[in-house]
Design an enzyme around this catalytic site. Sequence first.
Site, PDB file in Angstrom:
ATOM      1  N   LEU A  67      16.281   4.839  35.390  1.00 35.17           N
ATOM      2  CA  LEU A  67      16.594   6.068  34.648  1.00 35.17           C
ATOM      3  C   LEU A  67      17.770   5.861  33.698  1.00 35.17           C
ATOM      4  CD1 LEU A  67      15.862   8.653  37.377  1.00 35.17           C
ATOM      5  CD2 LEU A  67      15.167   8.891  35.005  1.00 35.17           C
ATOM      6  N   GLY A  70      16.629   3.611  30.817  1.00 36.14           N
ATOM      7  CA  GLY A  70      15.637   4.329  30.017  1.00 36.14           C
ATOM      8  C   GLY A  70      16.261   5.428  29.179  1.00 36.14           C
ATOM      9  N   GLU A  71      17.202   6.157  29.774  1.00 41.04           N
ATOM     10  CA  GLU A  71      17.891   7.209  29.026  1.00 41.04           C
ATOM     11  C   GLU A  71      18.723   6.613  27.899  1.00 41.04           C
ATOM     12  OE1 GLU A  71      20.625  11.205  29.545  1.00 41.04           O
ATOM     13  OE2 GLU A  71      20.204   9.971  31.307  1.00 41.04           O
ATOM     14  N   ALA A  72      19.380   5.494  28.175  1.00 42.92           N
ATOM     15  CA  ALA A  72      20.191   4.850  27.137  1.00 42.92           C
ATOM     16  C   ALA A  72      19.321   4.420  25.955  1.00 42.92           C
ATOM     17  CB  ALA A  72      20.935   3.648  27.715  1.00 42.92           C
TER      18      ALA A  72
END
Length: 150
Positions: A67, A70-72
Amino acid sequence: MSTPSPEDTAAETQPAIDHELWKITLGELDEKMGVKILEESVERVVATMPVEGNRQSFGLLHGGASLAVGEAVGSWAAVIHASRLGKTAVGVDVSATHHRSAREGQVTITATPIHLGGTITTHEVLITNEAGQRLCTLRITNLLMRRHHK
């Protein structure tokens, strides 16, 4: 066919590039996780991350690591788009589905746009293993905002 939203129209009527594109800079967590950038453009951001150092207590790639990376990567993709408009982006929603895990090797993280508006962006982020198998699918939505200079 649906009528374009005001955000679609605003983004599509902007000059292709009227501001310098933002270049990715790794943050402290990204560096600790071993993230490396392979590609950065409005159309696609690609990074890699080792599984080693990002495992949970059972020896599997940590879902929180997936997460976080992926968010970065999805946020970086949004900021690159926003920079064309003289704006920046902040995440407002992220969701993920974990399909399988990994114990070793390296994962590849790829963000591609679903929607590039003048106010909101949405990206799909895929995390795959070295065999190209999908480990995780994320969707991230970012709000585009005026830049605040330091």
